[in-house]
Motif scaffolding. Structure first.
Motif, PDB file in Angstrom:
ATOM      1  N   ASP A 117       0.792  -1.229   0.000  1.00 31.76           N
ATOM      2  CA  ASP A 117       0.000   0.000   0.000  1.00 31.76           C
ATOM      3  C   ASP A 117       0.822   1.276   0.000  1.00 31.76           C
ATOM      4  OD1 ASP A 117       0.916  -0.328   2.577  1.00 31.76           O
ATOM      5  OD2 ASP A 117      -1.060  -0.559   3.470  1.00 31.76           O
ATOM      6  N   ALA A 118       2.145   1.170   0.157  1.00 26.17           N
ATOM      7  CA  ALA A 118       2.967   2.383   0.054  1.00 26.17           C
ATOM      8  C   ALA A 118       2.909   2.975  -1.351  1.00 26.17           C
ATOM      9  CB  ALA A 118       4.412   2.076   0.445  1.00 26.17           C
ATOM     10  N   LEU A 120       0.350   3.769  -3.014  1.00 20.63           N
ATOM     11  CA  LEU A 120      -0.684   4.808  -3.071  1.00 20.63           C
ATOM     12  C   LEU A 120      -0.319   6.059  -2.287  1.00 20.63           C
ATOM     13  CD1 LEU A 120      -3.874   2.576  -2.777  1.00 20.63           C
ATOM     14  CD2 LEU A 120      -2.713   3.412  -4.830  1.00 20.63           C
ATOM     15  N   ALA A 121       0.811   6.018  -1.578  1.00 20.96           N
ATOM     16  CA  ALA A 121       1.266   7.201  -0.835  1.00 20.96           C
ATOM     17  C   ALA A 121       2.229   8.059  -1.650  1.00 20.96           C
ATOM     18  CB  ALA A 121       1.933   6.769   0.470  1.00 20.96           C
ATOM     19  N   LEU A 122       2.520   7.665  -2.879  1.00 22.26           N
ATOM     20  CA  LEU A 122       3.423   8.466  -3.705  1.00 22.26           C
ATOM     21  C   LEU A 122       2.819   9.836  -3.995  1.00 22.26           C
ATOM     22  CD1 LEU A 122       4.660   5.741  -6.210  1.00 22.26           C
ATOM     23  CD2 LEU A 122       6.081   7.010  -4.595  1.00 22.26           C
ATOM     24  N   PRO A 123       3.639  10.872  -4.093  1.00 22.86           N
ATOM     25  CA  PRO A 123       3.111  12.219  -4.332  1.00 22.86           C
ATOM     26  C   PRO A 123       2.277  12.339  -5.608  1.00 22.86           C
ATOM     27  CG  PRO A 123       5.365  12.357  -3.559  1.00 22.86           C
ATOM     28  CD  PRO A 123       5.090  10.894  -3.782  1.00 22.86           C
ATOM     29  N   ALA A 125       0.245  10.154  -6.866  1.00 20.54           N
ATOM     30  CA  ALA A 125      -0.946   9.303  -6.866  1.00 20.54           C
ATOM     31  C   ALA A 125      -2.260  10.078  -7.056  1.00 20.54           C
ATOM     32  CB  ALA A 125      -0.995   8.466  -5.596  1.00 20.54           C
ATOM     33  N   THR A 170       8.888   0.002  -0.448  1.00 19.82           N
ATOM     34  CA  THR A 170       9.047   1.442  -0.652  1.00 19.82           C
ATOM     35  C   THR A 170       9.151   1.711  -2.156  1.00 19.82           C
ATOM     36  OG1 THR A 170      11.464   1.345  -0.480  1.00 19.82           O
ATOM     37  CG2 THR A 170      10.215   1.697   1.561  1.00 19.82           C
ATOM     38  N   TRP A 171       8.913   2.997  -2.530  1.00 20.17           N
ATOM     39  CA  TRP A 171       8.796   3.330  -3.944  1.00 20.17           C
ATOM     40  C   TRP A 171       9.523   4.618  -4.286  1.00 20.17           C
ATOM     41  CZ3 TRP A 171       6.468   0.019  -7.305  1.00 20.17           C
ATOM     42  CH2 TRP A 171       5.714  -1.017  -6.731  1.00 20.17           C
ATOM     43  N   ASP A 173       8.987   7.641  -7.037  1.00 18.20           N
ATOM     44  CA  ASP A 173       7.933   8.174  -7.909  1.00 18.20           C
ATOM     45  C   ASP A 173       8.476   8.392  -9.322  1.00 18.20           C
ATOM     46  OD1 ASP A 173       5.434   9.122  -8.636  1.00 18.20           O
ATOM     47  OD2 ASP A 173       5.348  10.661  -7.070  1.00 18.20           O
TER      48      ASP A 173
END
Length: 339
Positions: A117-118, A120-123, A125, A170-171, A173
């Motif tokens: 679910d991380a 969907l926390a990307l700036p 998104a 972790t991602w 962007d």
């Protein structure tokens, strides 16, 4: 045994080569199949996503399929991939993406899943949106790096190509200059760090694991790119399908698309010999044969085509192409060499 899977909007078409003939099967008939992937370690283990009927699994090379049930928040499974270098026991780690956008990971061959679910926390998104259904977006493509365990590339339609180096925990962007609307991703194992993207905004390449990108489509007459394949024996040989725009790529009434070829140091050139004319042809799904150097396949609404010379010339396979498929664009094409 070379086996071809074509994901059509109303079922899965399976072709098994027996000598000079092809045995045709129609498993999952009536289901809106969307994507398909095989476990590189155990190619008889397959996963097929459907639009509205969830994810299905086969353990016998695609003869029999079982639904995995309600394992995701959404039953619209748009992308699936299996890592060649990240595995638990004798099965590869599986990733699946859905609409609305979400990514899931399985470490036990699809029995259990957890959402990464991380993502969907990307700036970026909040800006993701799929134009035909602008209230949502989806994971269009997933590529597992064939050399680096845990390295993952995920294309969201539309809005981003994002990366993870730890299996989705972790991602990073999207980066400036990268593709915005990727449809197909290719990561050849023989060129570490290379990833190619066929996108609605053009053709892109990165040679440093998606940190920086180059857009390489100057010679293409069409910039709406869809299918993409590279020869495993010669990764600098690329095939690409492209259309003037999404209407021409996806709608039978305005169908118009072509297939283009590029080799190292040369410009893109359209290939026509043995392929159907542009007018009336929807965007082709493309695939290479993992066990046959210089062999490619192309699937579109007019049938299934085969090239033995690196995509320069083609012939239509003599198989009974479903009549209802003549107005449909294949969603995915997979070629595997089954034991």
């Amino acid at each position: 045994m070379i086996t071809i899977f074509v994901a059509l909007p109303d079922g899965l078409l399976t072709l098994r080569r027996q000598g000079d003939r092809w045995l045709v099967e129609r498993p999952l008939d009536g289901l809106p199949t969307q994507c398909i992937a095989a476990d590189p370690r155990r190619p008889e283990r397959l996963y097929c996503g459907t639009f509205g009927r969830g994810l299905w699994r086969s353990g016998d090379g695609g003869t029999n399929w079982q639904p995995l049930g309600r394992v995701f928040r959404s039953s619209q499974v748009m992308a699936v991939a299996v890592s060649a270098v990240e595995h638990a026991g004798d099965v590869g780690v599986v990733y699946a993406g859905t609409e609305a956008t979400a990514l899931y990971r399985s470490d036990d061959g699809g029995d259990t899943w957890r959402e990464m679910d991380a993502l969907l926390a990307l700036p970026s998104a909040p800006s993701w949106s799929f134009p035909p259904r602008p209230y949502t977006s989806h994971v269009r493509a997933i590529a597992c790096d064939p050399n680096v365990p845990g390295r993952l590339y995920v294309a969201v339609e539309a809005g981003a190509l994002v990366t993870s180096d730890d299996g989705g925990t972790t991602w990073t962007d999207r980066v400036p200059g990268g593709p915005f609307d990727s449809h197909t991703l290719v990561t050849p194992a023989s060129v570490p760090g290379l990833i190619s993207s066929a996108a609605g905004d053009g053709y892109f390449e990165s040679r440093d694991a998606a940190r920086t990108w180059a857009r390489l489509d100057e010679e293409l007459p069409y910039r709406y790119c869809w299918g993409l394949a590279t020869d495993p024996a010669n990764p600098e040989t690329l095939l690409l399908s492209a259309a003037p725009g999404p209407y021409h790529a996806h709608n039978a009434e305005g169908a118009r698309s072509g297939v283009f070829r590029k080799v190292a140091g040369e410009p893109w050139r359209q290939v026509r010999d043995g392929l159907p004319p542009e007018d009336g042809t929807l965007a082709s799904a493309l695939a290479a044969s993992p066990a046959e150097p210089d062999v490619f396949y192309a699937a579109n609404n007019t049938g299934l085509y085969h090239s033995r010379d690196g995509g320069q010339t083609w012939e239509r396979l003599d198989i009974p192409w479903p009549e209802r498929a003549r107005g449909q664009r294949p969603e995915a094409l997979l070629v595997v060499d089954l034991p």
